[in-house]
Scaffold this motif. Structure first.
Motif, PDB file in Angstrom:
ATOM      1  N   GLN A 109       0.841  -1.185   0.000  1.00 16.49           N
ATOM      2  CA  GLN A 109       0.000   0.000   0.000  1.00 16.49           C
ATOM      3  C   GLN A 109       0.885   1.247   0.000  1.00 16.49           C
ATOM      4  OE1 GLN A 109      -3.595  -0.230  -0.026  1.00 16.49           O
ATOM      5  NE2 GLN A 109      -2.894  -2.290  -0.538  1.00 16.49           N
ATOM      6  N   VAL A 110       0.695   2.100  -0.984  1.00 20.46           N
ATOM      7  CA  VAL A 110       1.461   3.346  -1.104  1.00 20.46           C
ATOM      8  C   VAL A 110       0.517   4.514  -0.870  1.00 20.46           C
ATOM      9  CG1 VAL A 110       2.806   4.818  -2.656  1.00 20.46           C
ATOM     10  CG2 VAL A 110       3.122   2.336  -2.711  1.00 20.46           C
ATOM     11  N   SER A 111       0.869   5.375   0.085  1.00 19.90           N
ATOM     12  CA  SER A 111       0.004   6.501   0.436  1.00 19.90           C
ATOM     13  C   SER A 111       0.759   7.815   0.357  1.00 19.90           C
ATOM     14  CB  SER A 111      -0.546   6.335   1.858  1.00 19.90           C
ATOM     15  OG  SER A 111      -1.267   5.141   1.995  1.00 19.90           O
ATOM     16  N   ILE A 125       7.149   9.276  -1.984  1.00 17.93           N
ATOM     17  CA  ILE A 125       6.976   7.967  -2.606  1.00 17.93           C
ATOM     18  C   ILE A 125       8.243   7.130  -2.479  1.00 17.93           C
ATOM     19  CG2 ILE A 125       6.445   6.749  -4.752  1.00 17.93           C
ATOM     20  CD1 ILE A 125       4.110   8.300  -3.446  1.00 17.93           C
ATOM     21  N   ALA A 126       9.398   7.787  -2.576  1.00 20.27           N
ATOM     22  CA  ALA A 126      10.683   7.077  -2.485  1.00 20.27           C
ATOM     23  C   ALA A 126      10.864   6.408  -1.127  1.00 20.27           C
ATOM     24  CB  ALA A 126      11.837   8.045  -2.753  1.00 20.27           C
ATOM     25  N   GLU A 127      10.136   6.885  -0.116  1.00 23.21           N
ATOM     26  CA  GLU A 127      10.201   6.264   1.202  1.00 23.21           C
ATOM     27  C   GLU A 127       9.449   4.932   1.242  1.00 23.21           C
ATOM     28  OE1 GLU A 127       8.456   9.182   3.697  1.00 23.21           O
ATOM     29  OE2 GLU A 127      10.205  10.513   3.696  1.00 23.21           O
ATOM     30  N   SER A 133      14.057   9.069  -5.135  1.00 23.80           N
ATOM     31  CA  SER A 133      13.367  10.325  -5.432  1.00 23.80           C
ATOM     32  C   SER A 133      13.836  10.943  -6.741  1.00 23.80           C
ATOM     33  CB  SER A 133      13.564  11.319  -4.287  1.00 23.80           C
ATOM     34  OG  SER A 133      14.948  11.586  -4.077  1.00 23.80           O
ATOM     35  N   ILE A 134      15.101  10.750  -7.091  1.00 21.35           N
ATOM     36  CA  ILE A 134      15.637  11.339  -8.324  1.00 21.35           C
ATOM     37  C   ILE A 134      14.995  10.694  -9.545  1.00 21.35           C
ATOM     38  CG2 ILE A 134      17.702  11.634  -9.733  1.00 21.35           C
ATOM     39  CD1 ILE A 134      19.319  11.861  -7.164  1.00 21.35           C
ATOM     40  N   TYR A 168       3.414  -2.543  -6.743  1.00 25.70           N
ATOM     41  CA  TYR A 168       4.509  -3.453  -6.431  1.00 25.70           C
ATOM     42  C   TYR A 168       5.667  -2.622  -5.897  1.00 25.70           C
ATOM     43  CZ  TYR A 168       2.139  -7.310  -8.753  1.00 25.70           C
ATOM     44  OH  TYR A 168       1.234  -8.282  -9.089  1.00 25.70           O
ATOM     45  N   TRP A 169       6.365  -3.147  -4.898  1.00 23.90           N
ATOM     46  CA  TRP A 169       7.454  -2.399  -4.271  1.00 23.90           C
ATOM     47  C   TRP A 169       8.534  -2.023  -5.277  1.00 23.90           C
ATOM     48  CZ3 TRP A 169      12.672  -3.795  -3.465  1.00 23.90           C
ATOM     49  CH2 TRP A 169      13.387  -2.904  -2.654  1.00 23.90           C
ATOM     50  N   ASN A 170       8.788  -2.866  -6.267  1.00 24.18           N
ATOM     51  CA  ASN A 170       9.851  -2.607  -7.243  1.00 24.18           C
ATOM     52  C   ASN A 170       9.357  -1.815  -8.450  1.00 24.18           C
ATOM     53  OD1 ASN A 170       8.429  -5.143  -7.685  1.00 24.18           O
ATOM     54  ND2 ASN A 170       9.800  -5.520  -9.399  1.00 24.18           N
ATOM     55  N   THR A 171       8.274  -1.071  -8.294  1.00 22.22           N
ATOM     56  CA  THR A 171       7.764  -0.207  -9.361  1.00 22.22           C
ATOM     57  C   THR A 171       8.791   0.871  -9.700  1.00 22.22           C
ATOM     58  OG1 THR A 171       5.461  -0.564  -8.720  1.00 22.22           O
ATOM     59  CG2 THR A 171       5.937   1.440  -9.957  1.00 22.22           C
ATOM     60  N   SER A 172       9.014   1.110 -10.983  1.00 26.21           N
ATOM     61  CA  SER A 172       9.953   2.148 -11.415  1.00 26.21           C
ATOM     62  C   SER A 172       9.279   3.512 -11.402  1.00 26.21           C
ATOM     63  CB  SER A 172      10.456   1.844 -12.826  1.00 26.21           C
ATOM     64  OG  SER A 172       9.413   2.004 -13.781  1.00 26.21           O
ATOM     65  N   GLY A 173      10.096   4.566 -11.575  1.00 26.53           N
ATOM     66  CA  GLY A 173       9.544   5.911 -11.621  1.00 26.53           C
ATOM     67  C   GLY A 173       8.549   6.083 -12.745  1.00 26.53           C
ATOM     68  N   GLU A 174       8.874   5.572 -13.924  1.00 28.42           N
ATOM     69  CA  GLU A 174       7.978   5.673 -15.084  1.00 28.42           C
ATOM     70  C   GLU A 174       6.691   4.899 -14.846  1.00 28.42           C
ATOM     71  OE1 GLU A 174      11.147   4.935 -15.239  1.00 28.42           O
ATOM     72  OE2 GLU A 174      12.007   6.668 -16.301  1.00 28.42           O
ATOM     73  N   GLU A 175       6.810   3.721 -14.245  1.00 29.03           N
ATOM     74  CA  GLU A 175       5.622   2.910 -13.975  1.00 29.03           C
ATOM     75  C   GLU A 175       4.717   3.594 -12.963  1.00 29.03           C
ATOM     76  OE1 GLU A 175       7.453  -1.589 -14.700  1.00 29.03           O
ATOM     77  OE2 GLU A 175       7.668  -0.598 -12.766  1.00 29.03           O
ATOM     78  N   PHE A 176       5.311   4.193 -11.935  1.00 29.31           N
ATOM     79  CA  PHE A 176       4.507   4.910 -10.941  1.00 29.31           C
ATOM     80  C   PHE A 176       3.763   6.065 -11.608  1.00 29.31           C
ATOM     81  CE2 PHE A 176       4.032   8.542  -8.091  1.00 29.31           C
ATOM     82  CZ  PHE A 176       3.243   7.985  -7.101  1.00 29.31           C
TER      83      PHE A 176
END
Length: 347
Positions: A109-111, A125-127, A133-134, A168-176
């Motif tokens: 869960q990402v909040s 989100i990077a947390e 974050s970059i 998914y925890w391993n989601t990339s920046g583009e995917e997010f």
């Protein structure tokens, strides 16, 4: 007869040895190999990890690391290591552990709540996911992405509606980023779009106003009433005169979003900025923050009333006093100004 006895004895010894070996193999594969006492334990495997790196990470959770390595190698896990969030259960054997790590990436869960800028959002989100974050910020402000939607980075704030989402925890920046655009599209369903049209506003304009409403009041139950005031002003061509837009204009001009501004001064109202709604009619050119669902729906379901003004209520902190006439508003405003001066709030 003697030779027969020797053969029988040798066979018996062989069976014993085979039994010992078989038991050892069985134990290595199927005996419980966890040390934690909780029912479940989360494991986060980084992208590109080697078997040794996985072992280094999970060995505190294992009774026998060497047995795990043996089974992992026999099952070829080193050739199919997946990044992600995996959940080990108390009492798992090595066979189940390897199977879990190889195939059961569990979503998390990402909040995030209201953020002023993409920089703040990327850090938040990077947390919670693997991407830093970059890489998140780079994806959010990617020129190809923004150009394809014909928006600026500041306008793209609308895609990130504060809420809790499954990733998914391993989601990339583009995917997010792309998933958030999809969520935004799903959020603006037929019902919400119809309500926006009835207000003669686009979804983006609704969110721009919602950001102002959210900054005006933290009381969710009061937001439809505040939204009604701003919609009344828009209908009659009156300037919004929203203090949060002035605060944003100051912070944006100074590139300082950390220093709080508790009081808007008269001199601030003359600030030359497209976000200053005391000088410019209509909505600002972009969102001053990320409005949450309650604020967006407050605009879409705004109260119908005749109020054109409101000011903080010093007798009911957190709420506001509303007025239909400028004279009534001035009386309310004087009470508030006196209170602010008594509290010695100068900025």
């Amino acid at each position: 007869m003697y030779i027969k006895k020797i053969l029988i004895a040798a066979s018996a010894v062989g069976l014993v040895i085979l039994g010992v070996i078989s038991y050892a193999i069985y134990t290595t594969i199927f005996s419980p190999n966890t040390t934690f006492e909780t029912e479940k334990q989360s494991v986060y495997i980084l992208t590109g990890s080697s078997l040794q790196q996985v072992v280094d990470q999970i060995h505190p959770l294992l009774r026998n690391t060497e047995d795990f390595i043996t089974v992992a190698e026999k099952k070829g896990y080193q050739n199919s290591i997946r990044a992600g969030h995996f959940v080990l259960e108390k009492g798992m054997n090595n066979n189940k552990i390897v199977n879990t790590l190889r195939s059961r990436n569990v979503p998390i869960q990402v909040s995030f709540n209201n953020q002023h800028r993409l920089e703040e959002l990327s850090g938040r989100i990077a947390e919670q996911i693997e991407a830093d974050s970059i890489s998140l910020l780079s994806a959010m402000v990617d020129s190809t992405f923004l150009d394809s939607l014909q928006i600026t980075a500041l306008e793209s704030l609308k895609f990130y509606i504060p809420n809790t989402y499954e990733f998914y925890w391993n989601t990339s920046g583009e995917e997010f980023r792309d998933r958030m655009v999809n969520y935004y599209t799903e959020f603006w369903n037929t019902s919400r779009t119809k309500k926006a049209n009835a207000l003669n506003l686009t979804p983006t304009e609704v969110m721009s106003l919602a950001a102002i409403v959210q900054k005006e009041t933290a009381k969710v139950e009061e937001r439809p009433k505040v939204a009604g005031v701003y919609l009344n002003r828009l209908r009659i061509g009156m300037k919004l005169q929203a203090d949060p837009t002035v605060i944003f204009a100051i912070q944006n001009q100074n590139q300082d979003f950390e220093t709080p501004i508790k009081r808007v001064l008269y001199k601030d109202l003359d600030l030359d900025s497209p976000y200053n709604t005391y000088k410019n009619k209509g909505l600002p050119p972009g969102l001053i923050a990320m409005p949450d669902v309650s604020s967006i729906d407050a605009v879409l379901n705004a109260e119908s009333h005749d109020y054109l003004y409101f000011v903080a209520d010093t007798e009911n902190m957190g709420y506001h006093k509303f007025a239909k006439t400028y004279a009534q508003h001035n009386r309310n405003a004087r009470i508030y100004q006196n209170w602010v001066n008594e509290q010695k709030i100068y900025r």
